[in-house]
Design a protein around this motif. Structure first.
Motif, mmCIF file in Angstrom:
data_model
loop_
_atom_site.group_PDB
_atom_site.id
_atom_site.type_symbol
_atom_site.label_atom_id
_atom_site.label_comp_id
_atom_site.label_asym_id
_atom_site.label_seq_id
_atom_site.Cartn_x
_atom_site.Cartn_y
_atom_site.Cartn_z
ATOM 1 N N ASP A 28 0.806 -1.218 0.000
ATOM 2 C CA ASP A 28 0.000 0.000 0.000
ATOM 3 C C ASP A 28 0.843 1.274 0.000
ATOM 4 O OD1 ASP A 28 -2.498 1.081 -0.304
ATOM 5 O OD2 ASP A 28 -2.804 1.398 1.849
ATOM 6 N N GLN A 95 -6.381 -9.341 -2.462
ATOM 7 C CA GLN A 95 -7.472 -9.775 -1.589
ATOM 8 C C GLN A 95 -6.897 -10.600 -0.453
ATOM 9 O OE1 GLN A 95 -10.503 -8.593 -2.028
ATOM 10 N NE2 GLN A 95 -9.886 -7.564 -3.931
ATOM 11 N N THR A 167 -4.642 -1.869 -4.519
ATOM 12 C CA THR A 167 -6.066 -1.782 -4.203
ATOM 13 C C THR A 167 -6.494 -3.113 -3.598
ATOM 14 O OG1 THR A 167 -8.273 -1.239 -5.075
ATOM 15 C CG2 THR A 167 -6.860 -2.587 -6.471
ATOM 16 N N GLY A 168 -7.580 -3.119 -2.819
ATOM 17 C CA GLY A 168 -8.050 -4.358 -2.193
ATOM 18 C C GLY A 168 -7.785 -4.360 -0.697
ATOM 19 N N THR A 169 -7.387 -5.505 -0.165
ATOM 20 C CA THR A 169 -7.166 -5.645 1.281
ATOM 21 C C THR A 169 -5.888 -6.422 1.564
ATOM 22 O OG1 THR A 169 -8.533 -7.654 1.319
ATOM 23 C CG2 THR A 169 -9.622 -5.573 1.862
ATOM 24 N N LYS A 174 -7.199 -5.101 6.090
ATOM 25 C CA LYS A 174 -7.142 -3.645 6.021
ATOM 26 C C LYS A 174 -7.245 -3.188 4.573
ATOM 27 C CE LYS A 174 -4.165 0.313 7.091
ATOM 28 N NZ LYS A 174 -2.837 0.734 7.626
ATOM 29 N N VAL A 175 -8.073 -2.187 4.331
ATOM 30 C CA VAL A 175 -8.274 -1.683 2.971
ATOM 31 C C VAL A 175 -7.016 -0.953 2.486
ATOM 32 C CG1 VAL A 175 -9.629 -0.133 1.515
ATOM 33 C CG2 VAL A 175 -10.753 -1.487 3.291
ATOM 34 N N LEU A 177 -5.172 1.691 0.061
ATOM 35 C CA LEU A 177 -5.660 2.963 -0.472
ATOM 36 C C LEU A 177 -4.707 3.637 -1.458
ATOM 37 C CD1 LEU A 177 -6.986 4.466 2.895
ATOM 38 C CD2 LEU A 177 -8.318 3.312 1.105
#
Length: 216
Positions: A28, A95, A167-169, A174-175, A177
């Motif tokens: 991320d 994911q 993107t995703g988790t 946790k998302v 961003l």
């Protein structure tokens, strides 16, 4: 870890000679990987050059891979039209910490739509369409003459660079961003003004240098 593969155009399902670069990424985080001197190495043709030894003087394609996911091919250098497509941003779809896909960001935000051309390919070498792969397939480019001017001005804008967003988790749910930082998330007119400003600055500095040399 993300791997960047570089090789000639053609069917990558057959035995193609390629180079691979491994990049360690922080989840991320907007990341950039730059290969210094790659513009000259991959576009200057002729006997004994890196392009001739590596690509046989042909066009240059790249793709990204992470875990079991692969992106589509993007053309970096078109040997026929002598154009360079330097804008490469990979979007990792994750994911629960597992990479489920890699898409290319829209590279048409750097120029007018009329100047944006197809430069995305399937691994068999065929041209990909938006309807087929459901992601942007076009990109903005520079001519070799423009890139030579950038190099003379000390700019590395035409070097091969890979930018990565997420993107995703993550594995903890946790998302992620950082995809909000991809170029296509910003107004195209702002980006194009920045690109034009950089180009105009380069032309002016070279003009000033020429005046100094000629005494004009």
């Amino acid at each position: 870890t993300l791997c960047l593969y570089i090789g000639p155009d053609g069917d990558w399902n057959n035995n193609i000679e390629y180079k691979r670069f491994s990049v360690n990424l922080k989840a991320d985080e907007f990341s950039s990987y730059h290969i210094p001197g790659s513009y000259d190495a991959l576009t200057v043709t002729g006997s004994g050059t890196e392009n001739q030894r590596f690509n046989g003087g042909n066009s240059t394609h790249v793709f990204a891979a992470s875990q079991t996911s692969l992106s589509f091919l993007r053309r970096y250098y078109d040997q026929t039209t002598k154009r360079i497509y330097p804008y490469l941003t990979a979007i990792l779809d994750v994911q629960q910490g597992l990479v489920r896909g890699i898409a290319w960001d829209d590279a048409c935000v750097f120029c007018e739509q009329a100047e944006c051309n197809a430069n995305t390919y399937n691994l068999n070498g065929s041209l990909a369409t938006t309807e087929e792969i459901r992601q942007p397939v076009n990109g903005c480019s520079y001519s070799k003459n423009e890139c030579r001017l950038f190099v003379k001005d000390g700019s590395d804008i035409c070097d091969l660079k890979l930018h990565v967003v997420w993107t995703g988790t993550d594995v903890d749910g946790k998302v992620l961003l950082s995809s909000d930082s991809r170029p296509s998330a910003f107004p195209p007119n702002r980006i194009q003004e920045n690109v034009k400003g950089r180009y105009d600055k380069m032309v002016k500095s070279l003009s000033d240098l020429k005046d100094q040399v000629t005494g004009g």
